[in-house]
Design a protein around this motif. Sequence first.
Motif, mmCIF file in Angstrom:
data_model
loop_
_atom_site.group_PDB
_atom_site.id
_atom_site.type_symbol
_atom_site.label_atom_id
_atom_site.label_comp_id
_atom_site.label_asym_id
_atom_site.label_seq_id
_atom_site.Cartn_x
_atom_site.Cartn_y
_atom_site.Cartn_z
ATOM 1 N N ASP A 187 0.836 -1.201 0.000
ATOM 2 C CA ASP A 187 0.000 0.000 0.000
ATOM 3 C C ASP A 187 0.869 1.248 0.000
ATOM 4 O O ASP A 187 0.582 2.222 -0.693
ATOM 5 C CB ASP A 187 -0.931 0.019 1.221
ATOM 6 C CG ASP A 187 -2.035 -1.020 1.149
ATOM 7 O OD1 ASP A 187 -2.255 -1.589 0.051
ATOM 8 O OD2 ASP A 187 -2.675 -1.269 2.182
ATOM 9 N N LEU A 188 1.960 1.226 0.774
ATOM 10 C CA LEU A 188 2.866 2.373 0.812
ATOM 11 C C LEU A 188 3.536 2.575 -0.541
ATOM 12 O O LEU A 188 3.673 3.705 -1.009
ATOM 13 C CB LEU A 188 3.920 2.178 1.905
ATOM 14 C CG LEU A 188 3.425 2.267 3.341
ATOM 15 C CD1 LEU A 188 4.554 1.930 4.306
ATOM 16 C CD2 LEU A 188 2.847 3.627 3.652
ATOM 17 N N ALA A 189 3.943 1.482 -1.165
ATOM 18 C CA ALA A 189 4.586 1.583 -2.471
ATOM 19 C C ALA A 189 3.632 2.179 -3.498
ATOM 20 O O ALA A 189 4.042 2.962 -4.358
ATOM 21 C CB ALA A 189 5.067 0.205 -2.924
ATOM 22 N N GLU A 190 2.362 1.826 -3.369
ATOM 23 C CA GLU A 190 1.349 2.324 -4.304
ATOM 24 C C GLU A 190 1.203 3.843 -4.207
ATOM 25 O O GLU A 190 0.893 4.514 -5.180
ATOM 26 C CB GLU A 190 0.015 1.643 -3.962
ATOM 27 C CG GLU A 190 -1.082 1.851 -4.969
ATOM 28 C CD GLU A 190 -2.314 1.032 -4.584
ATOM 29 O OE1 GLU A 190 -3.397 1.626 -4.536
ATOM 30 O OE2 GLU A 190 -2.171 -0.172 -4.328
ATOM 31 N N HIS A 191 1.461 4.403 -3.021
ATOM 32 C CA HIS A 191 1.299 5.846 -2.786
ATOM 33 C C HIS A 191 2.644 6.549 -2.593
ATOM 34 O O HIS A 191 2.706 7.646 -2.059
ATOM 35 C CB HIS A 191 0.409 6.074 -1.562
ATOM 36 C CG HIS A 191 -0.957 5.513 -1.713
ATOM 37 N ND1 HIS A 191 -1.914 6.095 -2.504
ATOM 38 C CD2 HIS A 191 -1.526 4.390 -1.212
ATOM 39 C CE1 HIS A 191 -3.014 5.370 -2.470
ATOM 40 N NE2 HIS A 191 -2.809 4.320 -1.694
ATOM 41 N N ARG A 192 3.701 5.907 -3.045
ATOM 42 C CA ARG A 192 5.058 6.409 -2.819
ATOM 43 C C ARG A 192 5.244 7.850 -3.314
ATOM 44 O O ARG A 192 5.817 8.683 -2.608
ATOM 45 C CB ARG A 192 6.071 5.488 -3.488
ATOM 46 C CG ARG A 192 7.492 5.963 -3.329
ATOM 47 C CD ARG A 192 8.492 4.991 -3.960
ATOM 48 N NE ARG A 192 9.660 4.922 -3.151
ATOM 49 C CZ ARG A 192 9.850 4.146 -2.100
ATOM 50 N NH1 ARG A 192 8.915 3.305 -1.750
ATOM 51 N NH2 ARG A 192 10.944 4.173 -1.403
ATOM 52 N N GLU A 193 4.781 8.159 -4.500
ATOM 53 C CA GLU A 193 4.976 9.507 -5.057
ATOM 54 C C GLU A 193 4.305 10.563 -4.178
ATOM 55 O O GLU A 193 4.899 11.606 -3.886
ATOM 56 C CB GLU A 193 4.417 9.560 -6.476
ATOM 57 C CG GLU A 193 4.760 10.839 -7.216
ATOM 58 C CD GLU A 193 4.320 10.797 -8.665
ATOM 59 O OE1 GLU A 193 3.774 11.804 -9.122
ATOM 60 O OE2 GLU A 193 4.527 9.748 -9.322
ATOM 61 N N GLU A 194 3.095 10.287 -3.732
ATOM 62 C CA GLU A 194 2.377 11.229 -2.862
ATOM 63 C C GLU A 194 3.100 11.379 -1.520
ATOM 64 O O GLU A 194 3.272 12.498 -1.020
ATOM 65 C CB GLU A 194 0.951 10.729 -2.625
ATOM 66 C CG GLU A 194 0.128 11.627 -1.737
ATOM 67 C CD GLU A 194 -1.258 11.070 -1.470
ATOM 68 O OE1 GLU A 194 -2.012 11.734 -0.738
ATOM 69 O OE2 GLU A 194 -1.596 9.979 -1.972
ATOM 70 N N ILE A 195 3.547 10.278 -0.959
ATOM 71 C CA ILE A 195 4.260 10.314 0.326
ATOM 72 C C ILE A 195 5.558 11.098 0.186
ATOM 73 O O ILE A 195 5.887 11.931 1.039
ATOM 74 C CB ILE A 195 4.525 8.882 0.839
ATOM 75 C CG1 ILE A 195 3.202 8.208 1.217
ATOM 76 C CG2 ILE A 195 5.494 8.890 2.011
ATOM 77 C CD1 ILE A 195 3.309 6.715 1.456
ATOM 78 N N GLY A 227 6.195 13.453 -1.922
ATOM 79 C CA GLY A 227 5.842 14.864 -2.053
ATOM 80 C C GLY A 227 5.552 15.498 -0.701
ATOM 81 O O GLY A 227 5.976 16.634 -0.426
ATOM 82 N N LEU A 228 4.835 14.769 0.141
ATOM 83 C CA LEU A 228 4.538 15.276 1.484
ATOM 84 C C LEU A 228 5.810 15.407 2.319
ATOM 85 O O LEU A 228 5.985 16.393 3.049
ATOM 86 C CB LEU A 228 3.541 14.351 2.186
ATOM 87 C CG LEU A 228 2.126 14.345 1.603
ATOM 88 C CD1 LEU A 228 1.303 13.217 2.210
ATOM 89 C CD2 LEU A 228 1.448 15.687 1.832
#
Length: 88
Positions: free
Chosen positions: A42-50, A52-53
Motif C-alpha cells: 500500500d505504501l509503495a502504491e502511494h510512494r509519489e504522494e508520500i 511529495g509530502l
Amino acid sequence: MAATARLVVQMTPEEKRRLERRAKSAGVSTAEFVRRRITDDDLAEHREEIEGLLDALSAAEPGILARLDAALAETEALTAALRERRIP
C-alpha cells in the motif's frame, strides 16, 4: 487488534515453509508478516504522494524551527521578567 475476518490461501508446502521462515526471520507471526507486506505494498502504491509530502515537510522545517526558537526565547524572557517581579 482482534481478527475480524479469516482468509485462507492455498499454497504449496514449500511456499508455506518459505513464508514461515521469512516471518520468523522478521521476528513476527506468519499472519503479522503477511499483514505487514500488504501494508508495504500500500505504501509503495502511494510512494509519489508520500515523497511529495515529505519534501513539503522538509521545506517547511527551517521555518518551523525558527518559530519554535523565537517562541522559546520569548517564553524564557517572560519567565525571567516574572521572576524579577516576585517578592521574596
